[in-house]
Design an enzyme around this catalytic site. Sequence first.
Site, mmCIF file in Angstrom:
data_model
loop_
_atom_site.group_PDB
_atom_site.id
_atom_site.type_symbol
_atom_site.label_atom_id
_atom_site.label_comp_id
_atom_site.label_asym_id
_atom_site.label_seq_id
_atom_site.Cartn_x
_atom_site.Cartn_y
_atom_site.Cartn_z
ATOM 1 C CG ASP A 95 -3.345 -7.906 -14.841
ATOM 2 O OD1 ASP A 95 -4.507 -7.451 -14.292
ATOM 3 O OD2 ASP A 95 -2.534 -7.044 -15.182
ATOM 4 C CD GLU A 96 -5.742 -5.503 -9.342
ATOM 5 O OE1 GLU A 96 -5.609 -4.681 -8.096
ATOM 6 O OE2 GLU A 96 -5.480 -4.816 -10.370
#
Length: 175
Positions: A95-96
């Site tokens: 998610d990054e």
Amino acid sequence: LNCAFASIEQQHDTSLRGRPLAIAAYATDAATIVSSSREARDLGIKTGMRVFEARALFKKVLVREPNPPLYRAASDQMVEIMERHTPDVLRMSIDEAAMDVAGTPGLKKLGPEGIGRAVKAAIREEIGECITSSVGISTSIWMAKQASNLDKRDGLQRIDHTNLLAVFARLELTD
């Protein structure tokens, strides 16, 4: 991506929107929560907490097991959006990601904040309206991560030589 797994689930299943949701490793009371929705976080339900602790805070919290293929698809879309602005994208986790926009046409045309706003808008438009992101802008990946942590609810923050001391002066120590 903010509240990544929970917000991706809410995007995928409209019946989960606006409701306190926790994604836990297993559907048992002893399982650890790996993501919680904004609604759950507002009730104090956080990542790392056990399901039984979350239920003590809010009895009707919805608990779902993870759906990795769904999250991977959203992650791949996020990276694809970022790659429209630079070929230099580093996936940090599911998610990054970090991107180096130095020397890109977009940097000259839009500036770093403009690129950040364009990425955020594309994420909302293409991955889903439930999906928000916090963007940090700085001269290194570590400093950009600190900037993104300043406003975790869909923010865009910059740390550079003009505000570095002021930003760090207002932060509190945590463990």
